[in-house]
Design a protein around this motif. Structure first.
Motif, PDB file in Angstrom:
ATOM      1  N   THR A 193       0.807  -1.248   0.069  1.00  0.00           N
ATOM      2  CA  THR A 193      -0.040  -0.126   0.048  1.00  0.00           C
ATOM      3  C   THR A 193       0.685   1.137  -0.003  1.00  0.00           C
ATOM      4  O   THR A 193       0.536   2.282  -0.667  1.00  0.00           O
ATOM      5  CB  THR A 193      -1.040  -0.177   1.160  1.00  0.00           C
ATOM      6  N   THR A 194       1.886   1.321   0.663  1.00  0.00           N
ATOM      7  CA  THR A 194       2.804   2.277   0.945  1.00  0.00           C
ATOM      8  C   THR A 194       3.391   2.666  -0.415  1.00  0.00           C
ATOM      9  O   THR A 194       3.413   4.084  -0.952  1.00  0.00           O
ATOM     10  CB  THR A 194       3.869   2.213   1.706  1.00  0.00           C
ATOM     11  N   ALA A 195       3.741   1.820  -1.178  1.00  0.00           N
ATOM     12  CA  ALA A 195       4.214   2.011  -2.527  1.00  0.00           C
ATOM     13  C   ALA A 195       3.372   2.448  -3.733  1.00  0.00           C
ATOM     14  O   ALA A 195       3.594   3.308  -4.386  1.00  0.00           O
ATOM     15  CB  ALA A 195       5.071   0.482  -2.957  1.00  0.00           C
ATOM     16  N   GLN A 196       2.104   1.851  -3.164  1.00  0.00           N
ATOM     17  CA  GLN A 196       0.867   2.557  -4.118  1.00  0.00           C
ATOM     18  C   GLN A 196       0.845   3.795  -4.093  1.00  0.00           C
ATOM     19  O   GLN A 196       0.651   4.719  -5.112  1.00  0.00           O
ATOM     20  CB  GLN A 196      -0.258   1.753  -3.920  1.00  0.00           C
TER      21      GLN A 196
ATOM     22  N   LEU B 174       8.671  11.910   3.147  1.00  0.00           N
ATOM     23  CA  LEU B 174       9.416  11.299   4.178  1.00  0.00           C
ATOM     24  C   LEU B 174       9.348  12.006   5.462  1.00  0.00           C
ATOM     25  O   LEU B 174       9.241  11.426   6.444  1.00  0.00           O
ATOM     26  CB  LEU B 174      11.024  11.309   3.986  1.00  0.00           C
ATOM     27  N   ILE B 175       9.276  13.258   5.493  1.00  0.00           N
ATOM     28  CA  ILE B 175       9.031  14.285   6.601  1.00  0.00           C
ATOM     29  C   ILE B 175       7.591  14.148   7.084  1.00  0.00           C
ATOM     30  O   ILE B 175       7.448  13.905   8.323  1.00  0.00           O
ATOM     31  CB  ILE B 175       9.573  15.812   6.259  1.00  0.00           C
ATOM     32  N   PHE B 176       6.649  14.137   6.262  1.00  0.00           N
ATOM     33  CA  PHE B 176       5.126  14.533   6.628  1.00  0.00           C
ATOM     34  C   PHE B 176       4.125  13.109   6.467  1.00  0.00           C
ATOM     35  O   PHE B 176       3.468  13.135   7.389  1.00  0.00           O
ATOM     36  CB  PHE B 176       4.484  15.705   5.722  1.00  0.00           C
ATOM     37  N   LEU B 177       4.434  12.396   5.110  1.00  0.00           N
ATOM     38  CA  LEU B 177       3.503  11.362   5.064  1.00  0.00           C
ATOM     39  C   LEU B 177       3.788  10.015   5.845  1.00  0.00           C
ATOM     40  O   LEU B 177       3.019   9.303   6.470  1.00  0.00           O
ATOM     41  CB  LEU B 177       3.486  11.080   3.520  1.00  0.00           C
TER      42      LEU B 177
ATOM     43  N   TRP C  80      12.649  17.319  -9.309  1.00  0.00           N
ATOM     44  CA  TRP C  80      11.222  17.333  -8.630  1.00  0.00           C
ATOM     45  C   TRP C  80      10.875  16.080  -7.764  1.00  0.00           C
ATOM     46  O   TRP C  80      10.223  16.287  -6.923  1.00  0.00           O
ATOM     47  CB  TRP C  80      10.267  17.352  -9.830  1.00  0.00           C
ATOM     48  N   ALA C  81      11.304  14.919  -8.392  1.00  0.00           N
ATOM     49  CA  ALA C  81      10.758  13.620  -7.519  1.00  0.00           C
ATOM     50  C   ALA C  81      11.668  13.742  -6.115  1.00  0.00           C
ATOM     51  O   ALA C  81      10.995  13.301  -5.256  1.00  0.00           O
ATOM     52  CB  ALA C  81      11.274  12.582  -8.460  1.00  0.00           C
ATOM     53  N   LEU C  82      12.811  14.119  -6.408  1.00  0.00           N
ATOM     54  CA  LEU C  82      13.544  14.124  -5.114  1.00  0.00           C
ATOM     55  C   LEU C  82      12.896  15.034  -3.957  1.00  0.00           C
ATOM     56  O   LEU C  82      12.743  14.775  -2.732  1.00  0.00           O
ATOM     57  CB  LEU C  82      15.077  14.595  -5.219  1.00  0.00           C
ATOM     58  N   ILE C  83      12.332  16.285  -4.368  1.00  0.00           N
ATOM     59  CA  ILE C  83      11.834  17.213  -3.544  1.00  0.00           C
ATOM     60  C   ILE C  83      10.544  16.315  -2.940  1.00  0.00           C
ATOM     61  O   ILE C  83      10.400  16.674  -1.906  1.00  0.00           O
ATOM     62  CB  ILE C  83      11.598  18.334  -4.138  1.00  0.00           C
TER      63      ILE C  83
END
Length: 430
Positions: free
Chosen positions: A361-364, A393-396, A384-387
């Protein structure tokens, strides 16, 4: 020589699109989507540039050759034997996921509302500064909430998921319509089609994908006119919008070329002449720019954290609001070896895809929210993808951590879906 490489570029793009159309699920995969954004955004800009006598000698060929190499790397990186990310396999309680989705959506909606109150001349097609930058930063929470709710709804229809989705759509569509944001529009579509693919194996007919490519290519050249109208009126004036001459705008783009590829050609040429590279420090500076708030730490501290990058040529003066394409910053980092940025990006996104189709699910969720930023590595910048991943990583990740099912209660297959409902996609390995 210019026209030879123009035709080779077209062949490379059609190769990626053709590869994607061969199998139905490939229209959701990175190489096909790279072909789509290159076809609709990049290709219409280059015919006029191929015949432009004022560009530096050899600059066009260098840039197009490097662009072709980057496209090839996007396909090579989509490895057939890529393995899933094991750390993305967690089990979640649906009730907790919906609570997380609601909280994220409400928080994001609040900041989207604050953005919507801004006049058009400071919010549409301009570089924001000050408080609106922070509002936009936290408005991203709503995308997380919408993705989680869409995934839950695709698995099992529920009123709570439907209410969250309906509320999010009000703000999402307002931002798309008022500001003419292409990225948000594509992301909105991606969230829903991918949610139903991961949970129910539903696929948009490939004919619709082809029609969408053509329509997107025609509309792309008129977005500046649309934004001019919404900027001047702080919203759409449909009478004025209906008078936009889409055919004429597209014809002018073919005849005159586009500013983004002109920017890329000049950047690549200057870098090739000076041989001054940033060796990837560009990405560090972008992280500092996005995640070190000057309002808290001060401009002096923020500037001190940034690395010194090679200076741009004095004759290089890009138009405000235009991009330079990811090919330009990749070349600025490592010369022709910068194409390896696209190889690495494609490989990471490929592993996300494999993980998502294995039921993680996380990967989805991550794939649903990463595919549009990954596409922007072609049209905008490779960061863009890195940002977006750092933001996740910080919030989700902490939010999802609260919704995890305790290990002692985890089912044999760790995913949102129960074993009975889990959808696996053997064909997705192609």
């Amino acid at each position: 020589m210019n026209w030879l490489f123009t035709w080779l570029m077209l062949a490379a793009v059609l190769w990626l699109i053709g590869w994607g159309l061969l199998r139905r699920e490939r229209i959701y995969q990175f190489p096909f989507l790279v072909g789509v954004i290159t076809f609709s955004f990049i290709l219409p800009q280059i015919p006029a540039l191929a015949a432009d006598p004022f560009l530096p000698h050899g600059a066009y060929v260098k840039t197009i050759a490097f662009s072709i190499l980057c496209l090839i790397m996007c396909r090579i990186g989509w490895s057939a034997n890529a393995q899933p990310f094991r750390f993305l396999h967690q089990s979640f309680e649906e009730r907790k996921l919906l609570i997380v989705s609601l909280l994220l959506s409400v928080t994001g909606a609040y900041f989207y509302y604050k953005l919507s109150r801004l006049p058009g001349d400071v919010s549409v097609g301009v570089q924001m500064s000050g408080a609106p930058v922070a509002w936009l930063f936290f408005a991203r929470f709503m995308s997380y909430g919408l993705a989680i709710a869409a995934l839950c709804f695709a698995r099992r229809i529920s009123w709570m998921a439907a209410i969250i989705i309906a509320g999010d759509l009000v703000f999402y569509l307002d931002r798309i319509v008022v500001t003419g944001k292409r990225a948000e529009a594509v992301e909105l579509i991606a969230i829903f089609v991918l949610a139903f693919w991961f949970q129910r194996s539903w696929v948009v007919p490939r004919a619709f994908a082809v029609i969408g490519i053509v329509i997107g290519m025609l509309l792309m050249s008129s977005m500046s006119d649309y934004r001019d109208i919404t900027r001047a009126n702080s919203g759409p004036i449909w009478g004025d919008i209906s008078r936009i001459d889409i055919t004429s705008n597209f014809d002018n783009l073919l005849k005159n070329g586009g500013p983004e590829m002109r920017n890329a050609i000049l950047r690549v040429y200057n870098t090739d002449m000076s041989l001054e590279f940033d060796y990837g420090l560009f990405h560090w500076n972008r992280l500092v720019f996005n995640y070190v708030p000057a309002q808290i730490f001060g401009d002096k501290f923020k500037t001190a954290l940034m690395a010194k990058l090679p200076s741009l040529g004095r004759e290089y003066n890009p138009l405000t609001g235009t991009t330079e394409t990811g090919m330009a910053d990749a070349f600025q980092s490592f010369w022709y070896f910068g194409a390896l940025k696209f190889l690495l990006l494609s490989y990471i996104v490929r592993r996300l895809w494999v993980s998502a189709n294995a039921g993680a699910t996380t990967a989805q969720i991550v794939y649903m929210l990463s595919i549009v930023p990954a596409m922007h590595a072609i049209s905008h910048q490779t960061d863009w993808a890195l940002i977006v991943w750092v933001h996740m990583l910080i919030f989700l990740v902490p939010a999802l951590g609260w919704a995890r099912r305790p290990a002692s209660h985890a089912p044999p297959v760790q995913s949102l879906a129960t074993t009975a409902h889990l959808r696996l996609h053997p064909a997705a390995s192609g």
